[in-house]
Structures are given as C-alpha cells and as structure tokens.
Write a protein that holds these residues in place. Structure first.
Motif, mmCIF file in Angstrom:
data_model
loop_
_atom_site.group_PDB
_atom_site.id
_atom_site.type_symbol
_atom_site.label_atom_id
_atom_site.label_comp_id
_atom_site.label_asym_id
_atom_site.label_seq_id
_atom_site.Cartn_x
_atom_site.Cartn_y
_atom_site.Cartn_z
ATOM 1 N N ALA A 1 0.845 -1.191 0.000
ATOM 2 C CA ALA A 1 0.000 0.000 0.000
ATOM 3 C C ALA A 1 0.876 1.235 0.000
ATOM 4 C CB ALA A 1 -0.919 0.016 1.234
ATOM 5 N N LYS A 2 0.363 2.300 -0.616
ATOM 6 C CA LYS A 2 1.108 3.552 -0.656
ATOM 7 C C LYS A 2 0.115 4.707 -0.691
ATOM 8 C CE LYS A 2 4.742 5.970 -3.293
ATOM 9 N NZ LYS A 2 5.638 5.897 -4.484
ATOM 10 N N THR A 3 0.323 5.668 0.169
ATOM 11 C CA THR A 3 -0.543 6.852 0.187
ATOM 12 C C THR A 3 0.214 8.008 0.802
ATOM 13 O OG1 THR A 3 -2.687 7.745 0.879
ATOM 14 C CG2 THR A 3 -1.561 6.332 2.444
ATOM 15 N N SER A 4 -0.243 9.223 0.513
ATOM 16 C CA SER A 4 0.354 10.385 1.159
ATOM 17 C C SER A 4 -0.187 10.492 2.578
ATOM 18 C CB SER A 4 0.039 11.663 0.374
ATOM 19 O OG SER A 4 -1.333 11.977 0.480
ATOM 20 N N LEU A 5 0.512 11.222 3.408
ATOM 21 C CA LEU A 5 0.008 11.463 4.755
ATOM 22 C C LEU A 5 -1.340 12.151 4.652
ATOM 23 C CD1 LEU A 5 3.335 12.584 6.440
ATOM 24 C CD2 LEU A 5 2.107 10.445 6.821
ATOM 25 N N PRO A 6 -2.336 11.751 5.456
ATOM 26 C CA PRO A 6 -3.724 12.171 5.236
ATOM 27 C C PRO A 6 -4.005 13.604 5.632
ATOM 28 C CG PRO A 6 -3.569 10.838 7.207
ATOM 29 C CD PRO A 6 -2.210 10.811 6.574
ATOM 30 N N GLY A 7 -5.092 14.148 5.045
ATOM 31 C CA GLY A 7 -5.587 15.473 5.408
ATOM 32 C C GLY A 7 -6.737 15.340 6.382
ATOM 33 N N GLY A 8 -7.710 16.283 6.302
ATOM 34 C CA GLY A 8 -8.858 16.258 7.201
ATOM 35 C C GLY A 8 -8.975 17.532 7.996
ATOM 36 N N CYS A 9 -9.791 17.517 9.039
ATOM 37 C CA CYS A 9 -10.004 18.710 9.856
ATOM 38 C C CYS A 9 -8.736 19.085 10.625
ATOM 39 C CB CYS A 9 -11.146 18.478 10.857
ATOM 40 S SG CYS A 9 -12.773 18.420 10.103
ATOM 41 N N GLU A 10 -8.517 20.396 10.752
ATOM 42 C CA GLU A 10 -7.376 20.894 11.513
ATOM 43 C C GLU A 10 -7.780 21.039 12.978
ATOM 44 O OE1 GLU A 10 -4.404 21.236 10.273
ATOM 45 O OE2 GLU A 10 -5.060 20.690 8.274
ATOM 46 N N ILE A 11 -7.715 19.945 13.720
ATOM 47 C CA ILE A 11 -8.135 19.986 15.126
ATOM 48 C C ILE A 11 -6.998 19.577 16.048
ATOM 49 C CG2 ILE A 11 -10.577 19.646 14.637
ATOM 50 C CD1 ILE A 11 -10.210 16.689 15.250
ATOM 51 N N GLY A 12 -5.791 19.542 15.514
ATOM 52 C CA GLY A 12 -4.642 19.185 16.341
ATOM 53 C C GLY A 12 -3.822 18.093 15.697
ATOM 54 N N SER A 13 -2.733 17.772 16.350
ATOM 55 C CA SER A 13 -1.821 16.756 15.835
ATOM 56 C C SER A 13 -2.453 15.378 15.936
ATOM 57 C CB SER A 13 -0.510 16.790 16.625
ATOM 58 O OG SER A 13 0.336 15.743 16.247
ATOM 59 N N ARG A 14 -2.505 14.673 14.807
ATOM 60 C CA ARG A 14 -3.043 13.313 14.807
ATOM 61 C C ARG A 14 -2.098 12.424 14.002
ATOM 62 N NH1 ARG A 14 -9.193 13.815 12.990
ATOM 63 N NH2 ARG A 14 -8.351 15.357 11.549
ATOM 64 N N PRO A 15 -0.918 12.192 14.533
ATOM 65 C CA PRO A 15 0.058 11.394 13.789
ATOM 66 C C PRO A 15 -0.413 9.957 13.636
ATOM 67 C CG PRO A 15 0.797 11.723 16.049
ATOM 68 C CD PRO A 15 -0.417 12.584 15.871
ATOM 69 N N ILE A 16 0.129 9.288 12.604
ATOM 70 C CA ILE A 16 -0.260 7.894 12.374
ATOM 71 C C ILE A 16 0.848 6.938 12.806
ATOM 72 C CG2 ILE A 16 -1.833 8.540 10.509
ATOM 73 C CD1 ILE A 16 0.256 7.402 8.547
ATOM 74 N N ASP A 17 1.697 7.384 13.728
ATOM 75 C CA ASP A 17 2.810 6.536 14.152
ATOM 76 C C ASP A 17 2.330 5.242 14.802
ATOM 77 O OD1 ASP A 17 1.975 8.427 16.191
ATOM 78 O OD2 ASP A 17 3.564 7.614 17.449
ATOM 79 N N LEU A 18 1.198 5.285 15.534
ATOM 80 C CA LEU A 18 0.689 4.061 16.156
ATOM 81 C C LEU A 18 0.226 3.064 15.092
ATOM 82 C CD1 LEU A 18 -1.340 5.432 19.214
ATOM 83 C CD2 LEU A 18 0.989 4.522 19.177
ATOM 84 N N HIS A 19 -0.348 3.571 14.013
ATOM 85 C CA HIS A 19 -0.741 2.702 12.904
ATOM 86 C C HIS A 19 0.501 2.001 12.350
ATOM 87 C CE1 HIS A 19 -4.559 5.228 12.045
ATOM 88 N NE2 HIS A 19 -3.907 5.859 13.007
ATOM 89 N N LEU A 20 1.536 2.799 12.069
ATOM 90 C CA LEU A 20 2.730 2.267 11.415
ATOM 91 C C LEU A 20 3.475 1.283 12.310
ATOM 92 C CD1 LEU A 20 4.037 5.511 9.649
ATOM 93 C CD2 LEU A 20 2.408 3.790 8.812
ATOM 94 N N LYS A 21 3.525 1.572 13.613
ATOM 95 C CA LYS A 21 4.164 0.636 14.547
ATOM 96 C C LYS A 21 3.423 -0.701 14.550
ATOM 97 C CE LYS A 21 6.107 4.057 17.764
ATOM 98 N NZ LYS A 21 6.001 4.638 19.131
ATOM 99 N N GLY A 22 2.102 -0.633 14.461
ATOM 100 C CA GLY A 22 1.303 -1.852 14.414
ATOM 101 C C GLY A 22 1.585 -2.662 13.153
ATOM 102 N N PHE A 23 1.673 -1.976 12.014
ATOM 103 C CA PHE A 23 1.972 -2.675 10.760
ATOM 104 C C PHE A 23 3.363 -3.322 10.823
ATOM 105 C CE2 PHE A 23 -0.801 0.771 8.610
ATOM 106 C CZ PHE A 23 -1.951 0.054 8.872
ATOM 107 N N GLU A 24 4.317 -2.591 11.389
ATOM 108 C CA GLU A 24 5.673 -3.136 11.512
ATOM 109 C C GLU A 24 5.684 -4.374 12.405
ATOM 110 O OE1 GLU A 24 8.913 0.401 10.883
ATOM 111 O OE2 GLU A 24 7.821 0.404 12.788
ATOM 112 N N ALA A 25 4.910 -4.317 13.496
ATOM 113 C CA ALA A 25 4.850 -5.465 14.408
ATOM 114 C C ALA A 25 4.297 -6.705 13.703
ATOM 115 C CB ALA A 25 3.990 -5.126 15.625
ATOM 116 N N LEU A 26 3.450 -6.480 12.710
ATOM 117 C CA LEU A 26 2.866 -7.595 11.956
ATOM 118 C C LEU A 26 3.792 -8.084 10.845
ATOM 119 C CD1 LEU A 26 -0.807 -6.260 11.658
ATOM 120 C CD2 LEU A 26 -0.013 -8.128 13.123
#
Length: 416
Positions: A108-133
């Motif tokens: 899979a490949k995608t750019s870092l996501p957009g959306g509402c500007e309501i604060g920092s919402r990094p996807i590091d937890l997602h990526l750590k989970g994928f790496e663990a798998l």
C-alpha cells in the motif's frame, strides 16, 4: 462558495431519523477491499467524505455503485495500490486503505492524510502496528510505503487507545498468520461495527468493544452484505439542538447505549429525556443549569460533541467548564462563537463558558463539528447568522438542511 443562512428564534418540533455513522462507514467501506467478491453495504450516508472515498476506491480499480444509501463494492478488480495526494489530502480516513490493502495485497502507498485541523493526529501508532505484523514501512517525501511478503500475528500495545490505529491494525491482522492481540485498544462503537463486518466476511475477531482485541488470522475473507450502525454524533447533535432551542424533538434510529454520556449531561442540565428502544425524545427548557464536561475516549464524553455542547452551555445559567483532553487544538470554534456574543475564556485545554445572549453574525465553520456548533448557536441567536465554509459540515451531516427545515428551523443554503 456556498453559505448557510439561519434565522434564529424558532421553536423546533417533530421527529428526525438519524443516518448511518460516518465514522463506522469509512473504515468498513475500506475493509470491503479485503473480502473477495461483491459487498453490498447499507445505511451508508450521502456525505462528502463518502463520495471522496468512492473516488479513492475507483482510483484503485474497484467497481463501485452507490444509490439510495447502498454501496456496492467489487474489490476483485483492484489493480492499483497507491492513493494520490489530491485524493488522500481531502480526508483523513484515506489512511484506512493502508490496513485493507496490506491485508489483501501485501502492499500500500498513500500520502500522509488530510482532514479537519483539530490538532496533531500522527499515524505513528498505525505504522508501529503494521511493523509489528511484519510489514516494512518507509516515509519518503510525504508518502507512506508499506510492503509485506507475509504478515504474522503479534502482540501490539497501543500507547494511546487510538480509534484509527485500532481499526487499521484490525484490518491488517485479519489475514496475518497466527494470533494478534491488540492491548489498550479503543472501545468505540465503530470498533465493534468493523469487527462485526469483518467477522461476517469470515474473520475471527473477539473482544471488540473492550481494551483487548484478539484476532486469529484466516487465509481468505469473502465479501458479504452489511448494515452500518446509526451515527451517534449526529444523534447527539440533534439532541443538543432540542436542548439549546428549548424544543421538543424525537430522534429515531439511534442506539441509546451509544449516547449515554450525552443523556447524563442533558439530564444534569435540566432537560427531560425519554428513552425508547431505538429513539430518544429530548424536551428542553429555558432554565438550563451550568455543568462541566471533560472529553475522554469512549465510553467517556466524546470529543466530537465538545463543540456542540459548548454552544449549548452558552445558554446555561452560571459558569461551565469544558476540558478537552483528546485533541490539543479543538477550540477553533470559540472565536467564531465569540463573534455571536458568546462569553468564553480559554486557558490551555480548558474553556470557561458563561451564560451568553447570542446574536447573528457572519462566521466560519473551521472544521466539521465546529460547523455543527455554529448551526446550534445560530438557531437560538437573535437575528441572522451566515455560516461560511460549509463543506466541512457536509462532510459529516447528511441532509442537514432538509432535516432542520422539517422540524421548523429557518435555514437555507445560498451562494455567497
């Protein structure tokens, strides 16, 4: 550019039907990519975010039909695994493609996501989970790249009970070899809904809705039909609408258990609540009490209702305190409410809200839920309010104008 024009002061009365949950529909639609064959998903709300998601699915090669809140997805024709920046930038939920594509296609490949500007919402937890798998993860020039020859079950502890990370890791893990355990998982109803859909397709998931989710990997998932749960945030918004305008509204197609924190606070404020099997009647009054709220992960008070509740608190007698613990920049609506006469003071992540006389003004929807808060404020304000940037509102509220007009609200959309 389109704007909403709202004349305040009308009493509202009648009943409304709640649409399907946006925050459940988005990951479930993406998860349809994991199942082989054709899925028919019902109760999918007609929203900007859903229409953007359909564009993403089609860009990947999926065959998609959408009509009368039913979405038909044939994932067998998918032949691309990259989401372009223009599509990903329009909606944060584009990142759910990572878990779904990784599960079925191993890349899979995608750019870092957009959306509402309501604060920092990094996807590091997602990526750590994928790496663990077992996936390899790289970020190059703002693009996230995932690849895995084989996914293997793992024990994954989330530093924070992130809804997005929980959903994404669940999708990736359903086809991983062996057992995956997600600890400190998010418990939101949308987690349960995705789990139910994946299980209908043949996944083996237990514990969704608790802080420990156990997933036994399977070789294949078969596409299946599914109906999305009602939108608890939309339901809550109309509950607040009844209270702020001291009106009598019946809200149908709602799972009462999902809005318990809102019911408790409305009763504390002095509103009358009548619960039925799948409906709630809210009767407001002109003597609302000040209350304090603190946003928390489910089953606590939802951050997605903080802005709307703050608008309501401007009509309560006394001083109320709002503490936002989930997102650090989720007070953008305060300045817009102040334009309407709201007496609110901010100190860090705490807002003090005083009883206020609201008057119509030109305001801007800074994000989805901020826009909903401005509609609530405008309905009780004296005079006319013009709300700009309403595309944010249309991302998350289906037929909002027609629904409010149906119950007696004076609201129209114009070119401005």
């Amino acid at each position: 550019m389109e704007c909403l024009v709202i004349e305040g002061g009308n009493k509202l009365e009648g009943e409304l039907n709640i649409s399907g949950a946006k925050n459940a529909a988005l990951p479930i639609v993406m998860a349809s990519l994991i199942g082989e064959g054709v899925s028919v998903l019902d109760n999918i709300p007609n929203l900007r975010d859903i229409n953007n998601l359909i564009k993403i699915l089609k860009s990947l090669g999926a065959e998609v039909e959408y009509q009368n809140n039913k979405l038909k997805v044939n994932s067998d024709s998918v032949n691309k695994f990259e989401i372009s920046y223009p599509l990903a930038n329009k909606m944060r939920a584009s990142y759910y493609a990572l878990g779904a594509l990784l599960a079925r296609y191993g890349q899979a490949k995608t750019s870092l996501p957009g959306g509402c500007e309501i604060g920092s919402r990094p996807i590091d937890l997602h990526l750590k989970g994928f790496e663990a798998l077992g996936a390899s993860v790289s970020i190059d020039h703002g693009m996230v790249n995932l690849k895995a020859d084989k996914l293997t079950g793992a024990k994954i502890y989330l530093d924070y009970p992130s809804v997005g990370a929980t959903l994404n890791i669940m999708m990736a893990a359903v086809k991983a070899e062996g057992k995956t355990i997600i600890e400190n998982a998010a418990r939101e109803p949308e987690i349960i809904d995705l789990s139910n859909y994946l299980n209908v397709m043949g996944a083996k998931i237990k514990g969704a809705g608790t802080d420990i989710i156990r997933i036994e990997g399977v070789d294949n998932l078969k596409a299946n039909d599914y109906t999305i749960i009602p939108d608890r945030i939309e339901a809550g918004t109309y509950m607040m609408m009844a209270a702020i305008t001291a009106s009598d509204l019946s809200i149908n197609n709602v799972l009462v258990e999902h809005v318990k924190p809102l019911i408790a606070k409305l009763i504390e404020m002095g509103a009358t609540i009548e619960e039925d099997v799948n409906s709630i009647r809210v009767i407001g009054n002109n003597q609302l009490n000040a209350v304090d709220i603190k946003t928390l992960p489910y089953p606590g008070f939802p951050t997605d209702m903080q802005a709307q509740f703050m608008a309501l608190l401007t009509q309560a007698k006394g001083v109320s305190m709002v503490v936002e613990t989930v997102f650090e920049d989720r007070f953008a609506h305060v300045d817009e409410l102040k334009r309407m006469g709201a007496k609110i003071k901010i100190d860090g992540r705490t807002a003090m809200v005083n009883n206020s006389k609201l008057t119509g003004a030109k305001v801007k929807a800074t994000d989805l839920r901020a826009g909903a808060a401005l509609i609530l404020a405008a309905l009780v304000a004296e005079g006319r309010t013009v709300v700009e940037d309403i595309y944010h509102i249309e991302r998350g509220y289906e037929d909002v104008i027609a629904k409010i007009q149906k119950i007696g609200g004076n609201i129209t959309k114009i070119n401005c």
